[in-house]
Design a protein around this motif. Structure first.
Motif, PDB file in Angstrom:
ATOM      1  N   VAL A   1     -15.350  -2.297  -6.334  1.00 27.37           N
ATOM      2  CA  VAL A   1     -14.610  -1.228  -5.674  1.00 27.37           C
ATOM      3  C   VAL A   1     -13.125  -1.573  -5.781  1.00 27.37           C
ATOM      4  O   VAL A   1     -12.702  -2.671  -5.386  1.00 27.37           O
ATOM      5  N   THR A   2     -12.359  -0.656  -6.339  1.00 23.43           N
ATOM      6  CA  THR A   2     -10.944  -0.902  -6.573  1.00 23.43           C
ATOM      7  C   THR A   2     -10.192   0.396  -6.387  1.00 23.43           C
ATOM      8  O   THR A   2     -10.781   1.421  -6.039  1.00 23.43           O
ATOM      9  N   ASP A   3      -8.888   0.387  -6.566  1.00 22.10           N
ATOM     10  CA  ASP A   3      -8.162   1.652  -6.553  1.00 22.10           C
ATOM     11  C   ASP A   3      -7.679   1.967  -7.958  1.00 22.10           C
ATOM     12  O   ASP A   3      -7.730   1.125  -8.866  1.00 22.10           O
ATOM     13  N   GLU A   4      -7.235   3.190  -8.155  1.00 20.44           N
ATOM     14  CA  GLU A   4      -6.934   3.662  -9.500  1.00 20.44           C
ATOM     15  C   GLU A   4      -5.780   2.900 -10.144  1.00 20.44           C
ATOM     16  O   GLU A   4      -5.760   2.716 -11.364  1.00 20.44           O
ATOM     17  N   THR A   5      -4.847   2.421  -9.328  1.00 18.57           N
ATOM     18  CA  THR A   5      -3.733   1.649  -9.884  1.00 18.57           C
ATOM     19  C   THR A   5      -4.193   0.267 -10.306  1.00 18.57           C
ATOM     20  O   THR A   5      -3.929  -0.187 -11.431  1.00 18.57           O
ATOM     21  N   VAL A   6      -4.888  -0.440  -9.414  1.00 13.60           N
ATOM     22  CA  VAL A   6      -5.353  -1.798  -9.713  1.00 13.60           C
ATOM     23  C   VAL A   6      -6.352  -1.779 -10.865  1.00 13.60           C
ATOM     24  O   VAL A   6      -6.367  -2.690 -11.708  1.00 13.60           O
ATOM     25  N   ALA A   7      -7.180  -0.746 -10.927  1.00 11.26           N
ATOM     26  CA  ALA A   7      -8.168  -0.649 -12.009  1.00 11.26           C
ATOM     27  C   ALA A   7      -7.502  -0.703 -13.368  1.00 11.26           C
ATOM     28  O   ALA A   7      -8.005  -1.351 -14.302  1.00 11.26           O
TER      29      ALA A   7
ATOM     30  N   VAL B   1      -1.819 -12.851 -10.125  1.00  7.31           N
ATOM     31  CA  VAL B   1      -1.842 -11.388 -10.057  1.00  7.31           C
ATOM     32  C   VAL B   1      -0.680 -10.859  -9.233  1.00  7.31           C
ATOM     33  O   VAL B   1      -0.309  -9.677  -9.357  1.00  7.31           O
ATOM     34  N   LEU B   2      -0.064 -11.698  -8.411  1.00  7.65           N
ATOM     35  CA  LEU B   2       1.054 -11.238  -7.588  1.00  7.65           C
ATOM     36  C   LEU B   2       2.276 -10.902  -8.435  1.00  7.65           C
ATOM     37  O   LEU B   2       3.162 -10.169  -7.986  1.00  7.65           O
ATOM     38  N   ALA B   3       2.311 -11.416  -9.664  1.00  7.71           N
ATOM     39  CA  ALA B   3       3.445 -11.129 -10.552  1.00  7.71           C
ATOM     40  C   ALA B   3       3.497  -9.659 -10.951  1.00  7.71           C
ATOM     41  O   ALA B   3       4.535  -9.167 -11.405  1.00  7.71           O
ATOM     42  N   THR B   4       2.401  -8.932 -10.774  1.00 12.83           N
ATOM     43  CA  THR B   4       2.372  -7.511 -11.137  1.00 12.83           C
ATOM     44  C   THR B   4       2.835  -6.610  -9.989  1.00 12.83           C
ATOM     45  O   THR B   4       2.948  -5.396 -10.175  1.00 12.83           O
ATOM     46  N   LEU B   5       3.115  -7.198  -8.820  1.00 16.63           N
ATOM     47  CA  LEU B   5       3.462  -6.389  -7.664  1.00 16.63           C
ATOM     48  C   LEU B   5       4.920  -5.941  -7.689  1.00 16.63           C
ATOM     49  O   LEU B   5       5.808  -6.709  -8.081  1.00 16.63           O
ATOM     50  N   PRO B   6       5.190  -4.732  -7.223  1.00 17.76           N
ATOM     51  CA  PRO B   6       6.583  -4.338  -6.994  1.00 17.76           C
ATOM     52  C   PRO B   6       7.204  -5.232  -5.917  1.00 17.76           C
ATOM     53  O   PRO B   6       6.493  -5.761  -5.043  1.00 17.76           O
ATOM     54  N   GLU B   7       8.518  -5.385  -5.962  1.00 25.51           N
ATOM     55  CA  GLU B   7       9.196  -6.273  -5.012  1.00 25.51           C
ATOM     56  C   GLU B   7       8.903  -5.881  -3.562  1.00 25.51           C
ATOM     57  O   GLU B   7       8.739  -6.748  -2.697  1.00 25.51           O
ATOM     58  N   ARG B   8       8.835  -4.588  -3.305  1.00 22.90           N
ATOM     59  CA  ARG B   8       8.614  -4.150  -1.928  1.00 22.90           C
ATOM     60  C   ARG B   8       7.257  -4.611  -1.401  1.00 22.90           C
ATOM     61  O   ARG B   8       7.129  -4.966  -0.234  1.00 22.90           O
ATOM     62  N   GLN B   9       6.238  -4.632  -2.259  1.00 25.83           N
ATOM     63  CA  GLN B   9       4.923  -5.095  -1.824  1.00 25.83           C
ATOM     64  C   GLN B   9       4.913  -6.588  -1.551  1.00 25.83           C
ATOM     65  O   GLN B   9       4.202  -7.062  -0.665  1.00 25.83           O
ATOM     66  N   VAL B  10       5.682  -7.340  -2.328  1.00 26.04           N
ATOM     67  CA  VAL B  10       5.783  -8.782  -2.067  1.00 26.04           C
ATOM     68  C   VAL B  10       6.435  -9.004  -0.705  1.00 26.04           C
ATOM     69  O   VAL B  10       5.959  -9.797   0.119  1.00 26.04           O
ATOM     70  N   ARG B  11       7.521  -8.280  -0.440  1.00 24.48           N
ATOM     71  CA  ARG B  11       8.188  -8.413   0.856  1.00 24.48           C
ATOM     72  C   ARG B  11       7.258  -8.012   1.997  1.00 24.48           C
ATOM     73  O   ARG B  11       7.249  -8.631   3.060  1.00 24.48           O
ATOM     74  N   SER B  12       6.481  -6.954   1.779  1.00 19.94           N
ATOM     75  CA  SER B  12       5.552  -6.500   2.797  1.00 19.94           C
ATOM     76  C   SER B  12       4.535  -7.594   3.137  1.00 19.94           C
ATOM     77  O   SER B  12       4.244  -7.864   4.304  1.00 19.94           O
ATOM     78  N   GLY B  13       4.005  -8.255   2.126  1.00 21.10           N
ATOM     79  CA  GLY B  13       3.090  -9.366   2.357  1.00 21.10           C
ATOM     80  C   GLY B  13       3.770 -10.547   3.017  1.00 21.10           C
ATOM     81  O   GLY B  13       3.156 -11.268   3.825  1.00 21.10           O
ATOM     82  N   TRP B  14       5.036 -10.741   2.687  1.00 20.15           N
ATOM     83  CA  TRP B  14       5.783 -11.859   3.264  1.00 20.15           C
ATOM     84  C   TRP B  14       5.883 -11.727   4.788  1.00 20.15           C
ATOM     85  O   TRP B  14       5.941 -12.735   5.500  1.00 20.15           O
ATOM     86  N   ALA B  15       5.863 -10.502   5.285  1.00 21.05           N
ATOM     87  CA  ALA B  15       5.908 -10.301   6.732  1.00 21.05           C
ATOM     88  C   ALA B  15       4.719 -10.981   7.409  1.00 21.05           C
ATOM     89  O   ALA B  15       4.863 -11.598   8.474  1.00 21.05           O
ATOM     90  N   GLU B  16       3.531 -10.874   6.806  1.00 20.98           N
ATOM     91  CA  GLU B  16       2.348 -11.511   7.376  1.00 20.98           C
ATOM     92  C   GLU B  16       2.442 -13.036   7.267  1.00 20.98           C
ATOM     93  O   GLU B  16       1.929 -13.760   8.131  1.00 20.98           O
ATOM     94  N   VAL B  17       3.084 -13.528   6.216  1.00 22.18           N
ATOM     95  CA  VAL B  17       3.301 -14.971   6.097  1.00 22.18           C
ATOM     96  C   VAL B  17       4.196 -15.455   7.243  1.00 22.18           C
ATOM     97  O   VAL B  17       3.882 -16.437   7.929  1.00 22.18           O
ATOM     98  N   LEU B  18       5.319 -14.757   7.446  1.00 25.11           N
ATOM     99  CA  LEU B  18       6.225 -15.110   8.538  1.00 25.11           C
ATOM    100  C   LEU B  18       5.500 -15.060   9.880  1.00 25.11           C
ATOM    101  O   LEU B  18       5.706 -15.913  10.747  1.00 25.11           O
TER     102      LEU B  18
END
Length: 368
Positions: A41-47, A170-187
């Motif tokens: 199960v995936t989404d159309e972009t990740v697929a 796989v994180l290298a394929t992410l837009p910068e905004r998505q990386v920052r969004s994930g960084w919030a959970e790290v913080l």
């Protein structure tokens, strides 16, 4: 490659594997679990980016697979898409010995995990998170859910995965905004219980917010270690696990009010804003220092994340308060907030005075 065990008395233990090149090795890791078929199960972009590498790896390991793709975005965490995924699993002819693989971010993991929990009263599933946010948070711990117009993640189940594969590459394929969004959970993990980790994130580790692979790997490993320890102690959020929701009560209310529009406010951005609001509210009540609040705001802002309500839009205090009262942590209509005595010192505050929260929201810029 680092293997972090997740175990608790109420569920079967499983491993979170963190490393590079794991997608190409996925078949080797999953084959021992897949006694029959797998459905990805995936989404159309990740697929379009990662599905082929996964299917090739599964085929090489002798594992059959089929793909079910949903539209990208929070809108897929819905009753309609859940029904569609379940219907496809039935159409494909999956049985209770087969495995669902969630390939994607938090939306896919939540949706696929809930489908696996419901299908024939529960079948195994594997998480392969492709966003930083999913790697450090939603893929670990067994929370699965969909959204409703009344709020985020209000319909779901606890259903632990059999395996989590967190591939840093796989994180290298992410837009910068998505990386920052994930960084919030790290913080957030540092803010909850590890001041030294937060110090590293504010200094040398800050490179992870802009995609540095070495910093990302260390951040993912430590975040998963923290979450694993909490989940193992309290799987179903009866106590300490609620701490993982630091920033979420404020953040979820704002997300709901903007209609889960990721273009307007990504989930991690809402969490970052919510963490800042939680610290400011704690300081307002004399529970933590203004110096800690200023430091949290500075580190969050330096990562390119919002710190103030006005950055997310215009809101009515009473509407936000109503949404907060409907939060899953609320008890008997009384507010429960995750607050902090300082960086790394989060705690659960029950029975919070709604009138004080309303006044605070107005101070934050919400309309009366």
């Amino acid at each position: 490659m680092t293997i972090i065990p997740v175990s608790g008395g109420a569920f079967a233990a499983y491993d979170v594997v963190v490393g590079r090149g794991l997608l190409a090795q996925a078949g080797t890791h999953i084959a021992p679990l897949a006694r029959g078929r797998t459905v990805i199960v995936t989404d159309e972009t990740v697929a379009g980016i990662h599905a082929e590498a996964l299917t090739v790896s599964l085929t090489a390991a002798g594992v059959r697979s089929e793909i079910v793709a949903v539209p990208a975005g929070e809108g897929s965490k819905s009753f309609a898409e859940l029904e569609r995924v379940l219907d496809r699993l039935l159409e494909i002819g999956l049985d209770r010995k087969d495995v669902v693989i969630a390939l994607g971010g938090g939306v896919v993991g939540d949706l696929a995990g809930l489908a696996a929990a419901l299908f024939m009263r529960g079948i195994d599933f594997v998480q392969i998170p492709t966003t930083l946010l999913a790697q450090v948070d939603s893929s670990v711990g067994g929370k699965t859910a969909i959204d409703t117009p009344r709020g985020k993640n209000l319909v779901g189940a606890f259903h632990q995965p059999r395996l989590v594969l967190a591939d840093i590459d796989v994180l290298a394929t992410l837009p910068e905004r998505q990386v920052r969004s994930g960084w919030a959970e790290v913080l957030k993990h540092g803010l909850i219980c590890d001041a030294a980790f937060f110090d590293w994130l504010a200094g040398e580790g800050a490179a992870g917010a802009t995609g540095d692979p070495a910093a990302l790997e260390r951040a993912v490993i430590r975040s998963v270690e923290i979450k694993s320890a909490v989940v193992g102690e309290d799987e179903k959020e009866a106590g300490r696990r609620a701490l993982l929701n630091l920033g979420h009560t404020f953040g979820h209310a704002v997300e709901t009010e903007v209609g889960f529009d990721e273009g307007a406010l990504a989930h991690g951005e809402a969490v970052a804003l919510g963490c800042c609001m939680a610290f400011r509210y704690a300081a307002r009540e004399g529970l933590c220092s203004a110096q800690d609040v200023a430091r949290v705001e500075a580190v969050v802002a330096a990562a390119g994340l919002p710190t103030r309500l006005a950055q997310a839009g215009s809101f009515a205090a009473d509407r936000l308060l109503t949404l907060m009262a409907g939060d899953k942590k609320a008890e008997g209509g009384a507010l429960t907030l995750i607050l902090a005595h300082g960086i790394g010192q989060a705690f659960v505050a029950k029975g919070v005075d709604a009138s004080k929260v309303r006044a605070f929201l107005i101070e934050e810029g919400a309309t009366a």
